[in-house]
Design a protein around this motif. Structure first.
Motif, PDB file in Angstrom:
ATOM      1  N   ILE A  70      46.054  36.545  51.443  1.00 18.18           N
ATOM      2  CA  ILE A  70      45.383  36.201  50.247  1.00 18.18           C
ATOM      3  C   ILE A  70      44.088  37.035  50.107  1.00 18.18           C
ATOM      4  CG2 ILE A  70      44.156  34.433  48.964  1.00 18.18           C
ATOM      5  CD1 ILE A  70      47.064  34.009  48.931  1.00 18.18           C
ATOM      6  N   ILE A  71      43.486  37.362  51.300  1.00 19.83           N
ATOM      7  CA  ILE A  71      42.268  38.115  51.308  1.00 19.83           C
ATOM      8  C   ILE A  71      42.470  39.436  50.896  1.00 19.83           C
ATOM      9  CG2 ILE A  71      40.444  39.219  52.610  1.00 19.83           C
ATOM     10  CD1 ILE A  71      40.552  36.884  54.442  1.00 19.83           C
ATOM     11  N   LEU A  72      43.817  40.277  51.233  1.00 24.31           N
ATOM     12  CA  LEU A  72      44.039  41.372  50.627  1.00 24.31           C
ATOM     13  C   LEU A  72      44.296  41.365  49.271  1.00 24.31           C
ATOM     14  CD1 LEU A  72      46.193  42.472  53.917  1.00 24.31           C
ATOM     15  CD2 LEU A  72      43.817  43.238  53.255  1.00 24.31           C
ATOM     16  N   LEU A  73      45.046  40.448  48.829  1.00 26.97           N
ATOM     17  CA  LEU A  73      45.473  40.194  47.452  1.00 26.97           C
ATOM     18  C   LEU A  73      44.061  40.212  46.603  1.00 26.97           C
ATOM     19  CD1 LEU A  73      48.019  39.970  45.773  1.00 26.97           C
ATOM     20  CD2 LEU A  73      47.856  37.461  45.934  1.00 26.97           C
ATOM     21  N   THR A  74      43.069  39.403  46.990  1.00 27.99           N
ATOM     22  CA  THR A  74      41.900  39.493  46.431  1.00 27.99           C
ATOM     23  C   THR A  74      41.449  41.034  46.126  1.00 27.99           C
ATOM     24  OG1 THR A  74      41.293  37.376  47.384  1.00 27.99           O
ATOM     25  CG2 THR A  74      39.469  38.373  46.497  1.00 27.99           C
ATOM     26  N   ALA A  75      41.494  41.574  47.056  1.00 23.98           N
ATOM     27  CA  ALA A  75      41.082  43.176  46.960  1.00 23.98           C
ATOM     28  C   ALA A  75      41.853  43.506  45.913  1.00 23.98           C
ATOM     29  CB  ALA A  75      41.220  43.992  48.108  1.00 23.98           C
ATOM     30  N   GLY A  76      43.104  43.333  45.684  1.00 21.65           N
ATOM     31  CA  GLY A  76      43.972  43.969  44.758  1.00 21.65           C
ATOM     32  C   GLY A  76      43.464  43.675  43.059  1.00 21.65           C
ATOM     33  N   TYR A  77      43.139  42.357  42.853  1.00 23.82           N
ATOM     34  CA  TYR A  77      42.862  41.751  41.768  1.00 23.82           C
ATOM     35  C   TYR A  77      41.160  42.325  41.342  1.00 23.82           C
ATOM     36  CZ  TYR A  77      46.455  38.287  41.183  1.00 23.82           C
ATOM     37  OH  TYR A  77      47.425  37.559  41.205  1.00 23.82           O
ATOM     38  N   GLY A  78      40.396  42.396  42.348  1.00 24.28           N
ATOM     39  CA  GLY A  78      38.986  43.162  42.136  1.00 24.28           C
ATOM     40  C   GLY A  78      39.411  44.698  41.646  1.00 24.28           C
ATOM     41  N   SER A  79      40.105  45.205  42.277  1.00 22.56           N
ATOM     42  CA  SER A  79      40.368  46.620  41.863  1.00 22.56           C
ATOM     43  C   SER A  79      40.995  46.834  40.712  1.00 22.56           C
ATOM     44  CB  SER A  79      41.468  47.465  42.937  1.00 22.56           C
ATOM     45  OG  SER A  79      42.696  46.756  42.840  1.00 22.56           O
TER      46      SER A  79
END
Length: 258
Positions: A70-79
């Motif tokens: 989920i933490i890595l997915l958060t970075a995806g949404y931010g990008s």
């Protein structure tokens, strides 16, 4: 009109700092965008833990297993938000204005990257906080936490430059959003949400070579106090490679754009 690119004080440091501040202030004004970037990962965390968690066997408490993903997915949404912001600048005429001024126009890309890092830091902190509320129980030492946060920052930096590249070449904000949406599917075919051995053989092979797999395994090992093995080396190499590709491509494509 002749483009002037002579940097002023400190090789354009002052100009770049001004462009960074511009992007950060713009992020602060986009409250709805920030909330969406935070709420979507939190909703996914709650869904995976409370809806799917009981049916998935990860060999440990599922909330502990899924939080790194989920933490890595958060970075995806931010990008994805960064790509949209860059595309808005590229198609809105402001870039042409910057190029007509005696400043380093590429500083606008750096501004977007720094603003993305700030937004992602806030989003990641909030997601980790919610994870603690729903039962996340890490056993990481202070050094492990530092290593995990450093890896997250490196991944965010690498992914942000890929998003910047997409924003530079996209025909508009909508197209940029569509392209980055594809990136958000990458973590699902990895070890981020389920063990790869539970997948069909074809998907297992994809998950094995998916860069999210060593990243998830490394974060999981660091946060839960488990052996990391060689996964951290692959994770760092993937991040550095993605960063170099994104940084070089963004710079070249930005200079060639009109």
């Amino acid at each position: 009109m002749t483009t002037t690119t002579t940097p002023a004080l400190g090789w354009g440091v002052h100009d770049t700092a001004s462009l960074i501040w511009r992007s950060v202030r713009r992020s602060v004004r986009q409250v709805d965008t920030i909330l969406l970037a935070v709420l979507l990962p939190v909703m996914l965390l709650l869904m995976f833990v409370y809806v799917f968690g009981g049916a998935l066997d990860a060999g440990m408490d599922y909330v502990d297993f899924v939080v790194p993903g989920i933490i890595l997915l958060t970075a995806g949404y931010g990008s994805a938000n960064t790509a949209v912001d860059v595309a808005t600048d590229m198609t809105g005429g402001i870039i042409d204005r910057f190029r007509s001024l005696p400043i380093r126009a590429t500083g606008v890309l750096t501004g977007h990257v720094v603003a993305s890092m700030v937004r992602n830091a806030v989003s990641t902190a909030l997601v980790i906080g919610i994870a603690f509320v729903v039962g996340f129980n890490p056993s990481a030492s202070a050094l492990d936490w530092a290593a995990a946060l450093g890896l997250i920052a490196l991944f965010v930096l690498a992914l942000t430059w890929i998003a910047v590249t997409i924003g530079v070449v996209a025909s508009g904000p909508e197209a940029a959003s569509g392209f980055t949406f594809l990136i958000l599917f990458v973590p699902y075919v990895s070890s981020a949400f389920v063990p790869p051995e539970s997948m069909p053989s074809v998907l297992q092979n994809i998950a094995t070579y998916n860069p999210i797999t060593p990243l998830s395994d490394t974060l999981r090992g660091l946060l839960l106090g488990q052996p990391v093995g060689d996964a951290w080396q692959a994770a760092v190499l993937w991040c550095v490679g993605i960063f170099l590709v994104g940084r070089v491509a963004a710079g070249l494509l930005f200079r060639r754009s009109r």
